[in-house]
Enzyme design. Structure first.
Site, PDB file in Angstrom:
ATOM      1  N   HIS A  91       0.945  -1.213   0.042  1.00  0.00           N
ATOM      2  CA  HIS A  91       0.042   0.239   0.001  1.00  0.00           C
ATOM      3  C   HIS A  91       0.938   1.227   0.032  1.00  0.00           C
ATOM      4  CE1 HIS A  91       0.169  -0.546   4.603  1.00  0.00           C
ATOM      5  NE2 HIS A  91       0.515   0.948   4.398  1.00  0.00           N
ATOM      6  N   ASP A 227       1.299  -8.075   2.060  1.00  0.00           N
ATOM      7  CA  ASP A 227       1.438  -6.203   1.809  1.00  0.00           C
ATOM      8  C   ASP A 227       2.792  -6.209   1.706  1.00  0.00           C
ATOM      9  OD1 ASP A 227       0.907  -3.545   1.919  1.00  0.00           O
ATOM     10  OD2 ASP A 227      -0.441  -3.619   3.662  1.00  0.00           O
ATOM     11  N   SER A 646       3.915   2.167   8.382  1.00  0.00           N
ATOM     12  CA  SER A 646       3.767   1.142   7.482  1.00  0.00           C
ATOM     13  C   SER A 646       5.121   1.062   6.631  1.00  0.00           C
ATOM     14  CB  SER A 646       2.698   1.738   6.490  1.00  0.00           C
ATOM     15  OG  SER A 646       1.488   1.802   7.089  1.00  0.00           O
TER      16      SER A 646
END
Length: 711
Positions: A91, A227, A646
């Protein structure tokens, strides 16, 4: 005698509350890496860490800090080879890969795995930034200030000192220099940084892996999302930052991670190293109440409507899907987070807990005449600030979340810029540049989808804010049918004009320009009011935080996150919930395949991956779970993380890479405001799944061979 006993009791009460809320124990805290040796190292080693604080942060020789970087504008990445390979989240790279995608080469749905360096694709606009050093410059920032000065005068001096120091350091070292404030402007640190802009796409799994579970599973556990994204940093011949050039060479970092693919187990020591964005751990009860009663409820309602319209149109048209995929993911991310945050704060009775802390603090202040002068009434002053700015902060939130959610309306600023450019000598060149900008814009928007969103959200605005500050449905319709911006052909005809007066007349009469100007001016006025109110609030928090530090006898409190390099530590562990249920600490591919549903985009797993699972073709990445072979996907740990973490490396006791952080569990998303030691868990992608997808699914073993992997 009585005062001493009273003071002792008060301090004991506050100490107990402090341990709960501001505790410096293992699982809570985002710590500055250059202070680990003096603040955290003893505790970290007692928990199982086998490396030293200097292995984590050292400016004299390569350390783990040199293998961690800011990826893009708001994520973290980690170096996984000495040839510039940087690993981050799927992402985090999504926007860049979206810009590279087309109907012919849709890397979002098809994925991308380069088979050699020549196939790697340049990502224009993407950057990676490394920290060179961190230094405490608090004394330099406060030079020339006195306690008797007003906040505004003191701020001007500090700003001048900041600008001077940054300029001096940039001139002296050649690095980017940035001074950041900590502890609500009580301390300041200088960061020297090096930024690389030649970044190329190397490996990117399709949505059916990298985004598996989509919005449904976002912020949830168990999780089965692959991810990750793999990119490569290129540098000039001197290994320094350089603009894109075919002759550039892969960047050689001072340090890259050794990857441990031998596996993990519950209760293993774990660290997360990265750039957490923003936390507010030291808010008062009134600050928490504002989040719970004003901000989060409004954000949730508005984004729910916006997302439902997007999804409907994305499901109906593939081109719209490509246009809105990254936008939708970005909007949905915090929409769901805010729902979890609100629920978690309610469960934890956050407002009442903050009130107890404030009560103990006030008692401590009242027990000493000097403290009364310095800190007396500070908590009440903070409460008064929140009451005063409630209306302006709500209006600001509605304009940001509703008015500027209209992408077409927001482009009214380009008409404003054209209007100003018309009066310049080189205005024709400016018009050509604006045409290029709008040509790109039209590729990223579906006008009808934007109209549906705008119409629905404006209705919410009218009902919640009031008729007197609302544009009618008739005006909204005019924006999307009569403006020169509502259609590429209309804009091209407009921008082709060379008559200054004709251009000005069209702009003035344009419904988007008039509506944009209305809300832009209203927002500027409201923001000017809000900024002044928030400045007062900040000045009070500066005093309050200083008081908390003093009351706690100088013990180190970790500073709130502010997108600077931090390390958190804890252990890999599952979760036992209050309702009696529990979460296992890891997930597997077998579980993911059971979720597969080709009729639901979020759970449509690629056939090739399902075949690998069916044939148990796992290679060296197989694990045994209850007598069956499978591949691990994710795990949870008690590391304190937030947005910005992240892509952060998850590191074991030996300093080896075992995973990539990408989320938190929904039950613990209130950790930005109040950390619940028994409920908060970060979610990470097991490095073995990353390697498995690269080697077995992407058939790019050459990348595995480039890394230093311990099997």
């Amino acid at each position: 005698m009585h005062e001493n006993i009273y003071s002792m009791k008060t301090k004991l009460l506050f100490s107990i509350l402090f341990l709960y809320t501001f505790q410096g124990i293992a699982k809570e805290g985002m710590w500055l890496p250059f202070l680990l040796q003096q603040v955290n190292e003893v505790e970290m080693k007692a928990m199982g860490m086998q490396i030293s604080a200097k292995d984590i942060y050292d400016i004299n020789q390569g350390s783990l800090k040199d293998a961690v970087a800011i990826f893009g504008g708001g994520c973290t990445g980690e170096m996984v080879s000495d040839k510039g390979l940087i690993l981050t989240n799927h992402h985090c790279g999504y926007g860049s890969v979206q810009r590279l995608s087309s109907l012919q080469n849709n890397y979002l749905t098809q994925g991308f795995f380069a088979q050699n360096q020549e196939q790697e694709i340049p990502c224009a606009g993407l950057s990676v930034t490394f920290i060179v050093s961190i230094e405490n410059v608090t004394t330099q920032m406060f030079a020339g200030t006195t306690h008797a000065m007003s906040d505004s005068v003191k701020y001007k001096i500090i700003t001048s000192n900041k600008n001077k120091l940054e300029a001096e350091q940039k001139s002296k070292t050649g690095y980017i220099a940035s001074v950041k404030s900590f502890y609500y402007n009580n301390e300041y640190y200088l960061f020297l940084m090096e930024k690389f802009t030649d970044i190329r796409l190397v490996a990117f799994p399709p949505n059916g892996i990298g985004k598996f579970g989509g919005d449904t599973d976002n912020w949830m556990w168990p999780r089965h999302t692959g991810d990750f994204g793999l990119f490569r940093i290129y540098a000039g011949q001197d290994n320094k930052p350089a603009e894109y050039n075919k002759s550039n060479k892969p960047f050689v970092p001072r340090k890259s991670f050794t990857i441990n693919a031998k596996g993990i187990k519950e209760n293993d020591f774990a660290m997360v190293y990265g750039f957490p964005g923003r936390t507010q751990e030291y808010l008062t009860s009134s600050g928490v109440a504002e989040i719970m009663n004003v901000l989060d409820p409004a954000r949730i309602k508005i984004r729910s409507k916006r997302l439902s319209i997007m999804k409907q149109d994305m499901d109906a048209n593939e081109e719209t899907f490509i246009q809105y995929a990254s936008k939708q993911a970005s909007i949905a991310n915090y929409y769901k987070k805010w729902m979890g945050e609100l629920e978690g704060l309610k469960i934890n009775n956050a407002i009442e807990k903050k009130k107890k802390i404030e009560s103990a603090f006030k008692q401590w202040v009242q027990a000493d005449s000097k403290r009364k002068i310095q800190y007396g009434g500070i908590v009440d002053s903070i409460h008064a600030c929140y009451r005063k700015h409630e209306r302006s902060i709500k209006l600001n939130e509605y304009v940001e979340e509703i008015i500027w959610a209209s992408e077409l309306l927001k482009k009214g600023e380009i008409l404003e810029r054209i209007g100003k450019a018309i009066d310049t000598l080189g205005y024709i060149d400016s018009l050509v540049a604006y045409k290029r900008e709008m040509d790109q814009f039209y590729k990223t928007i579906n006008i009808q989808t934007d109209y549906k969103i705008t119409k629905a959200l404006f209705d919410i605005y009218r009902k919640d804010i009031g008729e007197d500050q609302w544009v009618s449905d008739k005006n909204v319709e005019a924006m999307y049918t009569q403006s020169v911006l509502c259609d590429p052909k209309l804009f091209n005809d407009f921008i082709s004009l060379r008559d200054r007066d004709a251009l000005k007349k069209i702009i003035i009469q344009d419904p988007i320009f008039s509506t944009y100007t209305l809300y832009d001016q209203m927002q500027k006025v409201n923001k000017s009011i809000l900024i002044k109110e928030l400045d007062h609030l900040l000045s009070f928090y500066t005093v309050y935080i200083k008081g908390l530090q003093e009351f706690n006898s100088g013990k180190k409190m970790y500073p709130d996150a502010n997108s600077t390099l931090r390390l958190s530590y804890g252990k890999i562990e599952g979760l036992k919930k209050k309702n009696g249920s529990s979460y296992n600490y890891f997930t597997t591919l077998d579980e993911a395949v059971k979720k597969h549903n080709e009729k639901v985009e979020e759970f449509n797993m690629p056939l090739r991956l399902r075949e690998l699972q069916k044939n148990k073709d796992y290679g060296r990445y197989a694990i045994n779970v209850k007598g069956k072979k499978t591949v691990p996907i994710g795990f949870i740990a008690s590391n304190h993380t937030t947005g910005g973490n992240s892509g952060s490396p998850v590191i074991n006791a030996k300093g080896e890479l075992i995973g990539t952080n990408f989320d938190r569990i929904w039950e613990g998303t209130m950790s930005d405001v109040m950390y619940d030691i028994n409920l908060c868990r970060n979610i990470s992608l097991d490095i073995r799944y990353t390697l498995f997808i690269i080697e077995k699914y992407g058939q790019a073993k050459w990348l595995i061979d480039e890394m230093n992997v311990l099997f």
